[in-house]
Scaffold this motif. Structure first.
Motif, PDB file in Angstrom:
ATOM      1  N   ALA A  95      45.059  71.848  84.346  1.00 47.04           N
ATOM      2  CA  ALA A  95      45.856  71.003  85.237  1.00 47.04           C
ATOM      3  C   ALA A  95      46.364  71.786  86.446  1.00 47.04           C
ATOM      4  CB  ALA A  95      47.024  70.395  84.475  1.00 47.04           C
ATOM      5  N   SER A  96      46.915  72.977  86.205  1.00 45.69           N
ATOM      6  CA  SER A  96      47.428  73.792  87.316  1.00 45.69           C
ATOM      7  C   SER A  96      46.311  74.166  88.275  1.00 45.69           C
ATOM      8  CB  SER A  96      48.101  75.047  86.769  1.00 45.69           C
ATOM      9  OG  SER A  96      49.235  74.713  85.989  1.00 45.69           O
ATOM     10  N   PHE A  97      45.130  74.407  87.739  1.00 50.37           N
ATOM     11  CA  PHE A  97      43.970  74.750  88.563  1.00 50.37           C
ATOM     12  C   PHE A  97      43.611  73.588  89.479  1.00 50.37           C
ATOM     13  CE2 PHE A  97      39.205  74.705  88.762  1.00 50.37           C
ATOM     14  CZ  PHE A  97      39.083  75.699  89.711  1.00 50.37           C
ATOM     15  N   VAL A  98      43.530  72.392  88.920  1.00 50.25           N
ATOM     16  CA  VAL A  98      43.163  71.211  89.707  1.00 50.25           C
ATOM     17  C   VAL A  98      44.240  70.892  90.735  1.00 50.25           C
ATOM     18  CG1 VAL A  98      42.692  68.733  89.609  1.00 50.25           C
ATOM     19  CG2 VAL A  98      41.738  70.256  87.864  1.00 50.25           C
ATOM     20  N   TYR A  99      45.532  70.931  90.301  1.00 45.46           N
ATOM     21  CA  TYR A  99      46.626  70.655  91.237  1.00 45.46           C
ATOM     22  C   TYR A  99      46.647  71.657  92.380  1.00 45.46           C
ATOM     23  CZ  TYR A  99      48.691  67.330  87.923  1.00 45.46           C
ATOM     24  OH  TYR A  99      48.924  66.255  87.105  1.00 45.46           O
ATOM     25  N   GLY A 100      46.401  72.917  92.071  1.00 40.75           N
ATOM     26  CA  GLY A 100      46.412  73.947  93.111  1.00 40.75           C
ATOM     27  C   GLY A 100      45.324  73.713  94.146  1.00 40.75           C
ATOM     28  N   ILE A 101      44.112  73.417  93.675  1.00 41.44           N
ATOM     29  CA  ILE A 101      43.004  73.126  94.591  1.00 41.44           C
ATOM     30  C   ILE A 101      43.333  71.907  95.442  1.00 41.44           C
ATOM     31  CG2 ILE A 101      40.598  72.409  94.740  1.00 41.44           C
ATOM     32  CD1 ILE A 101      40.844  75.297  93.927  1.00 41.44           C
ATOM     33  N   ARG A 102      43.874  70.868  94.791  1.00 38.41           N
ATOM     34  CA  ARG A 102      44.211  69.643  95.520  1.00 38.41           C
ATOM     35  C   ARG A 102      45.214  69.913  96.633  1.00 38.41           C
ATOM     36  NH1 ARG A 102      48.385  65.709  92.809  1.00 38.41           N
ATOM     37  NH2 ARG A 102      49.610  67.527  93.423  1.00 38.41           N
ATOM     38  N   ASP A 103      46.263  70.653  96.344  1.00 34.29           N
ATOM     39  CA  ASP A 103      47.311  70.907  97.338  1.00 34.29           C
ATOM     40  C   ASP A 103      46.779  71.671  98.540  1.00 34.29           C
ATOM     41  OD1 ASP A 103      49.050  69.618  95.658  1.00 34.29           O
ATOM     42  OD2 ASP A 103      49.942  71.443  94.829  1.00 34.29           O
ATOM     43  N   GLU A 104      45.913  72.642  98.288  1.00 34.26           N
ATOM     44  CA  GLU A 104      45.360  73.418  99.399  1.00 34.26           C
ATOM     45  C   GLU A 104      44.426  72.584 100.268  1.00 34.26           C
ATOM     46  OE1 GLU A 104      46.195  76.418 100.474  1.00 34.26           O
ATOM     47  OE2 GLU A 104      47.749  76.309  98.930  1.00 34.26           O
ATOM     48  N   VAL A 105      43.634  71.744  99.622  1.00 36.80           N
ATOM     49  CA  VAL A 105      42.713  70.885 100.384  1.00 36.80           C
ATOM     50  C   VAL A 105      43.491  69.874 101.217  1.00 36.80           C
ATOM     51  CG1 VAL A 105      40.929  69.115 100.172  1.00 36.80           C
ATOM     52  CG2 VAL A 105      40.813  71.167  98.757  1.00 36.80           C
ATOM     53  N   ILE A 106      44.554  69.305 100.631  1.00 37.33           N
ATOM     54  CA  ILE A 106      45.384  68.355 101.377  1.00 37.33           C
ATOM     55  C   ILE A 106      46.060  69.044 102.557  1.00 37.33           C
ATOM     56  CG2 ILE A 106      47.486  66.949 101.256  1.00 37.33           C
ATOM     57  CD1 ILE A 106      46.708  66.202  98.400  1.00 37.33           C
ATOM     58  N   ALA A 107      46.570  70.246 102.325  1.00 40.39           N
ATOM     59  CA  ALA A 107      47.224  70.989 103.405  1.00 40.39           C
ATOM     60  C   ALA A 107      46.251  71.254 104.545  1.00 40.39           C
ATOM     61  CB  ALA A 107      47.788  72.306 102.865  1.00 40.39           C
ATOM     62  N   LEU A 108      45.000  71.599 104.215  1.00 42.79           N
ATOM     63  CA  LEU A 108      43.990  71.816 105.250  1.00 42.79           C
ATOM     64  C   LEU A 108      43.734  70.520 106.012  1.00 42.79           C
ATOM     65  CD1 LEU A 108      41.762  73.399 106.696  1.00 42.79           C
ATOM     66  CD2 LEU A 108      40.228  72.818 104.796  1.00 42.79           C
ATOM     67  N   GLY A 109      43.627  69.414 105.295  1.00 39.22           N
ATOM     68  CA  GLY A 109      43.378  68.138 105.951  1.00 39.22           C
ATOM     69  C   GLY A 109      44.487  67.763 106.915  1.00 39.22           C
ATOM     70  N   LEU A 110      45.740  67.956 106.506  1.00 39.94           N
ATOM     71  CA  LEU A 110      46.872  67.637 107.383  1.00 39.94           C
ATOM     72  C   LEU A 110      46.911  68.534 108.607  1.00 39.94           C
ATOM     73  CD1 LEU A 110      49.658  67.009 104.696  1.00 39.94           C
ATOM     74  CD2 LEU A 110      48.432  65.300 106.041  1.00 39.94           C
ATOM     75  N   ASP A 111      46.564  69.805 108.425  1.00 38.93           N
ATOM     76  CA  ASP A 111      46.507  70.726 109.569  1.00 38.93           C
ATOM     77  C   ASP A 111      45.427  70.305 110.557  1.00 38.93           C
ATOM     78  OD1 ASP A 111      48.578  72.278 108.669  1.00 38.93           O
ATOM     79  OD2 ASP A 111      47.316  73.799 107.715  1.00 38.93           O
ATOM     80  N   LEU A 112      44.280  69.865 110.036  1.00 41.18           N
ATOM     81  CA  LEU A 112      43.188  69.422 110.911  1.00 41.18           C
ATOM     82  C   LEU A 112      43.598  68.192 111.708  1.00 41.18           C
ATOM     83  CD1 LEU A 112      40.096  69.869 108.549  1.00 41.18           C
ATOM     84  CD2 LEU A 112      40.597  71.183 110.607  1.00 41.18           C
ATOM     85  N   ILE A 113      44.281  67.257 111.056  1.00 41.86           N
ATOM     86  CA  ILE A 113      44.734  66.052 111.750  1.00 41.86           C
ATOM     87  C   ILE A 113      45.744  66.415 112.833  1.00 41.86           C
ATOM     88  CG2 ILE A 113      45.978  63.874 111.485  1.00 41.86           C
ATOM     89  CD1 ILE A 113      44.854  63.769 108.613  1.00 41.86           C
ATOM     90  N   LYS A 114      46.706  67.272 112.491  1.00 44.04           N
ATOM     91  CA  LYS A 114      47.737  67.705 113.448  1.00 44.04           C
ATOM     92  C   LYS A 114      47.104  68.370 114.669  1.00 44.04           C
ATOM     93  CE  LYS A 114      51.257  71.349 113.845  1.00 44.04           C
ATOM     94  NZ  LYS A 114      52.314  70.633 114.592  1.00 44.04           N
ATOM     95  N   GLU A 115      46.189  69.319 114.414  1.00 43.48           N
ATOM     96  CA  GLU A 115      45.595  70.046 115.535  1.00 43.48           C
ATOM     97  C   GLU A 115      44.748  69.135 116.407  1.00 43.48           C
ATOM     98  OE1 GLU A 115      42.761  73.924 116.502  1.00 43.48           O
ATOM     99  OE2 GLU A 115      43.320  73.471 114.432  1.00 43.48           O
ATOM    100  N   THR A 116      44.005  68.229 115.784  1.00 41.27           N
ATOM    101  CA  THR A 116      43.157  67.318 116.560  1.00 41.27           C
ATOM    102  C   THR A 116      43.990  66.418 117.459  1.00 41.27           C
ATOM    103  OG1 THR A 116      41.481  67.313 114.811  1.00 41.27           O
ATOM    104  CG2 THR A 116      41.409  65.511 116.407  1.00 41.27           C
ATOM    105  N   LEU A 117      45.090  65.892 116.927  1.00 39.96           N
ATOM    106  CA  LEU A 117      45.951  65.030 117.737  1.00 39.96           C
ATOM    107  C   LEU A 117      46.600  65.803 118.882  1.00 39.96           C
ATOM    108  CD1 LEU A 117      47.686  62.901 114.945  1.00 39.96           C
ATOM    109  CD2 LEU A 117      45.841  62.209 116.478  1.00 39.96           C
ATOM    110  N   GLU A 118      47.009  67.041 118.603  1.00 43.86           N
ATOM    111  CA  GLU A 118      47.620  67.843 119.667  1.00 43.86           C
ATOM    112  C   GLU A 118      46.576  68.262 120.705  1.00 43.86           C
ATOM    113  OE1 GLU A 118      49.766  70.973 117.735  1.00 43.86           O
ATOM    114  OE2 GLU A 118      51.518  69.691 117.357  1.00 43.86           O
TER     115      GLU A 118
END
Length: 489
Positions: free
Chosen positions: A31-54
């Motif tokens: 569970a911790s392995f899956v949650y950790g991967i998920r959080d990092e992927v989501i963080a990358l996605g949000l950063d990509l959206i932020k940078e693209t909009l800016e």
């Protein structure tokens, strides 16, 4: 996007390596392995959206076309909740040099209203959950990492409009028989117009009920599977809402519009309307020509049982006599059987129940006779079950209090959901003004402007280019595409 990927290379990958390392040390902690991967992927996605909009905002600031008509006022922070999470980015407020109008031009290009806090994907996710569970649950499921209040969910629902879907059909279907079933769900209101305006009836209960009407059209029934004993409707189409008073005609007009656009009505032999005889249902015959009214099996059997319940061991025989009188006899024959049943009643309340039930069947005599005579072409009515599944499951099976608007919008949304509607398409059809770059597709960027943009990007990000194997020409393409929208402002 380049900076986000570079940052992920420098820190994100290291975090992923640590997550994988921890999992290898303790493989049971999946569970911790899956949650950790998920959080990092989501963080990358949000950063990509932020940078693209800016990046888009920066293109606006650098645009020579924009500078001709709009001047920079200030830069503000904007928060948008997406289905991934909340994105915080910077956008610029501009002022028109001639009209002195102030506007966030990025919002215009993105099609975002000035005070909007939800993206279309998040709003679609909100509706997908609200149509099945509750406002609170919908608010929690709107985004993977954030949530909105149930009041926000309610506000979104109340503002929904449901335009008739325009489906292109190569040709109208030719069928011999069509079926329309209709019934209603009784939904409890918190108030009618404002809180505290509910009246107490003679039964000492609040008069707080509103009817959510349900009509559905189908071509017949068939087994769910080759050997299944369960049946399903063939190509059903659902219509639902409150439709009070004069609006009832709108409901039947919607039904007719669907029939006329999907079927060759000249080739249809019969359109059967299966229902309980309610006045709002009977009015459908005035809006749709050629309807044959049929009393549904549920209500027919219900009132026959009320008339024979006191006959004990002779219930089946009495029921058969009544059915035969309806099917092959006259009203006089039916009334004769009724009088014999009343003679067997032991108490006055039983006689009263028999009279009320007989009156119901006599008032729907032709519809009841057609039900029993045409077994081959008349299908069994499933309105009660469909009301339960389509409406009651969400709106009245548990103690709930609604507003009239909430009942109407949720009934429409439930019908849209059961028709297989796409929530994202529904959100996109809410009349938002999306900027259109009129004629911009024909505008070409000059070589000088493209080279200037490439030099700017290379000077700022050139040291990252080789590490991520991306060409600056990709950034030039994005600049060219987005510039077309700037020309449309």
């Amino acid at each position: 996007m380049i900076k986000s990927i570079q940052q992920f290379e420098e820190s994100g990958i290291k975090k992923l390596e640590k997550i994988i390392e921890s999992f290898m040390k303790d493989p049971k902690d999946m569970a911790s392995f899956v949650y950790g991967i998920r959080d990092e992927v989501i963080a990358l996605g949000l950063d990509l959206i932020k940078e693209t909009l800016e990046d888009c905002n920066q293109m606006l600031r650098d645009s020579a076309k924009r500078k001709q008509s709009w001047e920079v006022v200030r830069t503000d922070e904007k928060k948008l909740t997406t289905c991934l999470g909340t994105v915080c980015f910077e956008k610029t407020l501009f002022r028109n040099k001639q009209t002195r109008e102030s506007a966030y031009l990025l919002d215009r290009i993105l099609g975002i209203e000035s005070h909007e806090r939800l993206t279309e994907d998040a709003e679609a996710k909100l509706l997908e959950e609200a149509v099945q569970t509750s406002y609170r649950k919908a608010g929690e499921e709107t985004s993977l990492t954030d949530q909105v209040s149930k009041q926000t969910v309610k506000n979104k629902l109340h503002k929904l409009t449901f335009p008739q879907q325009k489906e292109t059909k190569p040709e109208k279907k030719a069928v011999e028989y069509l079926y329309i079933d209709a019934d209603e769900d009784h939904v409890s209101l918190q108030f009618k117009e404002k809180k505290g305006d509910l009246e107490i009836g003679e039964n000492h209960r609040k008069n707080n009920c509103v009817l959510a009407k349900l009509v559905y059209v189908y071509e017949g029934i068939e087994p769910e599977a080759p050997r299944s004993k369960r049946n399903k409707l063939v190509n059903p189409r659902y219509f639902s809402g409150v439709y009070d008073g004069a609006d009832n005609a709108k409901l039947w007009d919607e039904v007719y519009a669907y029939l006329d656009s999907h079927y060759d009505l000249e080739k249809v032999k019969k359109i059967y309307l299966n229902a309980d005889g309610g006045s709002w249902i009977q009015s459908g015959k005035k809006r749709i020509a050629g309807i044959t009214n049929v009393l549904d099996e549920f209500h027919l059997q219900k009132y026959l049982l009320k008339m024979t319940g006191h006959m004990k061991d002779s219930v089946d025989d009495a029921g058969k006599e009544l059915r035969d009188a309806v099917k092959s006899g006259t009203k006089a024959d039916f009334q004769e059987v009724v009088e014999r049943l009343k003679a067997c009643a032991e108490i006055e309340s039983t006689e009263k129940r028999i009279d009320e039930s007989a009156s119901y069947i006599l008032s729907n005599w032709t519809a009841a006779k057609i039900r029993l005579e045409n077994r081959k072409t008349v299908k069994g009515c499933s309105a009660e079950g469909h009301v339960s599944h389509v409406l009651s499951t969400r709106m009245s099976s548990r103690p709930m209090g609604w507003s009239r608007t909430g009942v109407d919008k949720m009934a429409h949304l439930r019908a849209y959901y059961w028709n297989g509607g796409d929530m994202l398409e529904l959100v996109r059809g809410q009349g938002r003004e999306h900027s259109v770059a009129a004629g911009a597709e024909n505008e070409a960027l000059s070589c000088e402007s493209m080279l200037r943009w490439e030099r700017q990007r290379h000077n700022k990000l050139g040291k990252y280019i080789e590490s991520i194997s991306r060409s600056v020409s990709t950034e030039v393409k994005k600049y060219a595409w987005f510039n077309a929208h700037i020309w449309g402002l």
